[in-house]
Scaffold this motif. Sequence first.
Motif, mmCIF file in Angstrom:
data_model
loop_
_atom_site.group_PDB
_atom_site.id
_atom_site.type_symbol
_atom_site.label_atom_id
_atom_site.label_comp_id
_atom_site.label_asym_id
_atom_site.label_seq_id
_atom_site.Cartn_x
_atom_site.Cartn_y
_atom_site.Cartn_z
ATOM 1 N N GLY A 177 40.272 26.861 -26.845
ATOM 2 C CA GLY A 177 41.770 26.992 -26.946
ATOM 3 C C GLY A 177 41.980 25.276 -27.287
ATOM 4 N N PHE A 178 40.913 24.151 -26.585
ATOM 5 C CA PHE A 178 41.158 23.549 -27.659
ATOM 6 C C PHE A 178 41.734 23.080 -28.863
ATOM 7 N N TRP A 179 40.750 23.781 -29.177
ATOM 8 C CA TRP A 179 40.344 23.313 -31.165
ATOM 9 C C TRP A 179 41.586 24.181 -31.520
ATOM 10 N N LYS A 180 41.719 25.219 -30.824
ATOM 11 C CA LYS A 180 43.433 26.115 -31.078
ATOM 12 C C LYS A 180 44.338 24.924 -31.376
ATOM 13 N N SER A 181 44.663 24.804 -30.105
ATOM 14 C CA SER A 181 45.903 23.637 -29.383
ATOM 15 C C SER A 181 45.470 22.522 -30.974
ATOM 16 N N THR A 182 44.808 21.854 -31.056
ATOM 17 C CA THR A 182 44.661 21.333 -31.947
ATOM 18 C C THR A 182 45.004 21.503 -32.948
#
Length: 109
Positions: free
Chosen positions: A85-90
């Motif tokens: 989820g963090f990676w997608k947001s980034t």
Amino acid sequence: MPVSASAVLDALGDANRRAILELLTGGAMAVGVLADRLPISRPAVSQHLRVLKEAGLVTESSAGTRRLYRIDPAGLAVVREYLDGFWKSTLDNFARLAEAEGEREERPA
């Protein structure tokens, strides 16, 4: 009971539990085998395994009189989803920034 990313991350916050999980990547092991490979007592290994089991990171099965512990992929999947989820947001933020930069370059000065 569903596994939560919070419980998994809390369990992985301890170096001994991470070491146990790393040892289990080689396959199922009994408490005694794990204790022989770690600088902690057998009762301590059992306590750490209980926490890992409650967090959904390991499962146990019986093999005669021994309990064998192995990694539970479901627990790892939960924390992976959380981190993804963090990676997608980034990546989404990077794409927006790249689009905005491209629009600025296309405008006449």
